[in-house]
Design an enzyme around this catalytic site. Structure first.
Site, short mmCIF file in Angstrom:
data_model
loop_
_atom_site.label_atom_id
_atom_site.label_comp_id
_atom_site.label_asym_id
_atom_site.label_seq_id
_atom_site.Cartn_x
_atom_site.Cartn_y
_atom_site.Cartn_z
N PRO A 274 60.79 49.58 34.27
CA PRO A 274 61.06 51.03 35.10
C PRO A 274 62.16 51.02 35.97
O PRO A 274 62.09 50.18 37.06
CB PRO A 274 59.53 51.04 35.51
CG PRO A 274 59.10 50.00 35.92
CD PRO A 274 59.44 48.93 35.07
N GLY A 275 63.13 52.05 36.02
CA GLY A 275 64.07 52.17 37.08
C GLY A 275 63.77 53.35 37.94
O GLY A 275 63.38 53.64 38.79
N ARG A 276 64.44 54.50 37.01
CA ARG A 276 64.28 55.89 37.91
C ARG A 276 62.86 56.21 38.31
O ARG A 276 62.83 56.79 39.26
CB ARG A 276 64.65 56.90 36.36
CG ARG A 276 64.84 58.14 36.80
CD ARG A 276 64.95 59.16 35.58
NE ARG A 276 66.11 58.47 34.56
CZ ARG A 276 67.59 58.57 34.69
NH1 ARG A 276 67.81 59.53 35.29
NH2 ARG A 276 68.04 58.19 33.77
N ARG A 312 75.82 61.76 38.91
CA ARG A 312 75.09 62.28 37.70
C ARG A 312 75.42 63.82 37.32
O ARG A 312 75.41 64.12 36.04
CB ARG A 312 73.64 62.03 37.97
CG ARG A 312 73.41 60.58 38.34
CD ARG A 312 71.84 60.47 38.39
NE ARG A 312 71.08 60.53 37.05
CZ ARG A 312 70.43 61.60 36.60
NH1 ARG A 312 70.49 62.59 37.58
NH2 ARG A 312 69.95 61.72 35.38
N CYS A 355 89.31 65.53 44.78
CA CYS A 355 90.19 66.29 44.23
C CYS A 355 90.26 66.25 42.52
O CYS A 355 90.81 65.70 41.65
CB CYS A 355 91.73 65.83 44.53
SG CYS A 355 92.10 66.24 46.10
C1 LIG Z 1 68.46 51.29 32.08
C2 LIG Z 1 67.61 50.50 31.64
C3 LIG Z 1 66.38 50.51 32.09
C4 LIG Z 1 65.61 51.31 33.33
O1 LIG Z 1 65.83 52.67 32.69
P1 LIG Z 1 65.14 53.86 33.52
O2 LIG Z 1 65.28 54.87 32.66
O3 LIG Z 1 65.81 53.96 34.75
O4 LIG Z 1 63.67 53.46 33.63
C5 LIG Z 1 65.43 49.27 31.42
N1 LIG Z 1 65.72 48.61 30.69
C6 LIG Z 1 67.09 48.61 30.16
C7 LIG Z 1 67.35 47.58 28.90
C8 LIG Z 1 68.08 49.30 30.67
O5 LIG Z 1 69.10 49.37 30.23
#
Ligand SMILES: *Cc1c(COP(=O)(O)O)cnc(C)c1O
Length: 430
Positions: A274-276, A312, A355
């Site tokens: 998980p990232g987001r 974004r 710009c």
């Molecule tokens: C970008 C990515 C993530 C994280 O994705 P989120 O949508 O931010 O949770 C995890 N695994 C892989 C392989 C990714 O490319």
């Protein structure tokens, strides 16, 4: 909204006044809430506890060392996509044994250093990559732990740039190709296939794609095991969505409720990336209004954060809530949703000084009356914000602060002009 809240019509991050932070460190500035990140990681670990999960925080979402150090201290793992990200993890106290290495273009030297560092596994995206890992590992007299990245071919219904799980994607391999490659891998001395990986896409807000992927995953793992591969890990990737507008994504618990029972019978450990969902709503971008400008029917609010700080909106047409840091007496409160008319607001395009006509944070956005020098908060800016920032227009990148209660820590100072020109090797008379 997480640990960002208004008190006496003033925005706070945890117990710290956002206006004070802007005063002290200038604008634009990213403000992160430590306790939101801690809570999000805890929720993930608890929701998936029956699968003995290893949460591998996706470093690409926000790679500030302060955040990586926090994740490492909590005992969670990492998902990296480059040698540089791996170096960040190791530098901030993360351990390779809890780190998975993904990405479509791993070079021999990145593979070698990840092997020597002892990463948990490589997520393999193509036949040529598996051959390269086998070759590098054999040369080093090592065996590389790998997971094949399989595209379950589920239609993600997300923005086309952040969708990855369909057949025609740069990432991973379709099921048939993966199985053929797995067959070949049984004869590779440098490869031990211990997992299967699926990352279907980003910003997934419903449970169906995961449920569908899990069903396919169970089937695939059965076939891999039948070939003799000792599959111990099911890596479900990342992709959990967050509420950019409010309420549009399922909770982590709701995702887990569908996924856990499907995978439990496999007897695999779960890895996730998980990232987001970890950092997205744990960060805001604070900016200051410079000018207001009317052109024809359009009203432009020009403030000091731009596409080089948060790309974004320009890149994905993404929506971020924007609202004044200080709400005037008698003015409207931060709305629950921005879809309908909001009494007491006007419509603005919120733009930056870069710009490019594509330089905007929001279009046709309802905002209460604002004055020059007022502070604005752009919410949900903790993920894919600073990591995608650039120096376009010779703009120094923003400062970043991490808030813990009332404690405010500068975790990245604002860049200076000298930082920007430092690598340029031209003899100049000064
Ligand atoms: C970008 C990515 C993530 C994280 O994705 P989120 O949508 O931010 O949770 C995890 N695994 C892989 C392989 C990714 O490319």
């Amino acid at each position: 909204m997480d640990h960002f809240h208004y008190r006496n019509r003033e925005l706070y991050c945890e117990e710290a006044r956002v206006a004070d932070i802007a005063e002290r460190f200038g604008t634009p500035v990213f403000v992160y809430s430590k306790n939101t990140i801690v809570r999000n990681l805890k929720t993930l670990n608890e929701a998936f506890a029956p699968l003995d999960p290893l949460v591998c925080y996706s470093v690409k979402a926000n790679s500030n060392l302060g955040i990586l150090k926090l994740v490492a201290e909590l005992g969670d793992g990492f998902d990296v996509v480059s040698g540089g990200e791996l170096a960040r993890v190791l530098r901030s106290g993360g351990v390779a044994e809890k780190t998975v290495f993904a990405g479509v273009g791993k070079t021999d030297s990145e593979i070698a250093s990840a092997l020597q560092a002892g990463v948990l596994m490589f997520n393999v995206e193509s036949e040529e990559e598996l051959a390269a890992i086998d070759r590098v590992a054999t040369t080093l007299g090592m065996v590389a732990p790998v997971a094949l990245r399989v595209n379950p071919d589920v239609d993600p219904k997300t923005h086309r740039y952040i969708s990855t799980g369909k057949k025609e994607s740069k990432f991973g391999m379709d099921i048939d190709r993966s199985l053929r490659l797995a067959e070949q891998a049984t004869g590779m001395a440098g490869i031990s296939m211990i997992g299967m990986h699926m990352h279907i896409r980003s910003q997934i807000t419903t449970v169906e794609p995961y449920a569908h992927a899990a069903d396919k995953g169970v089937e695939i793992i059965g076939k891999l095991r039948a070939m003799g591969h000792p599959i111990r890990w099911y890596n479900m990737g990342g992709g959990f969505g967050i509420a950019y507008r409010g309420g549009e994504s399922k909770s982590i618990e709701a995702f887990a409720e569908e996924i856990v029972p499907r995978l439990k019978p496999l007897g695999c450990r779960m890895a996730m990336e998980p990232g987001r969902v970890v950092v997205g709503n744990a960060g805001i971008l604070v900016s200051r209004v410079i000018y207001k400008k009317k052109s024809g029917d359009k009203r432009f609010l020009i403030q000091d954060a731009a596409m080089n700080d948060l790309i974004r909106p320009s890149l994905y047409e993404a929506f971020h809530k924007i609202w004044p840091v200080r709400m005037e007496e008698g003015g409207p409160d931060l709305p629950e949703n921005f879809e309908s008319e909001i009494p007491g607001t006007e419509t603005w395009d919120v733009v930056g000084p870069v710009c490019e006509s594509g330089d905007f944070l929001a279009k046709d956005r309802h905002l209460p009356e604002v004055h020059n020098q007022d502070l604005l908060a752009t919410f949900s800016a903790g993920a894919y914000g600073m990591v995608m920032a650039s120096n376009y227009n010779t703009r120094p990148r923003a400062a970043e602060v991490l808030v813990d209660g009332s404690e405010v820590q500068l975790v990245r100072r604002r860049e200076t002009f000298e930082d920007l020109i430092g690598p340029e090797l031209v003899a100049l008379e000064s």
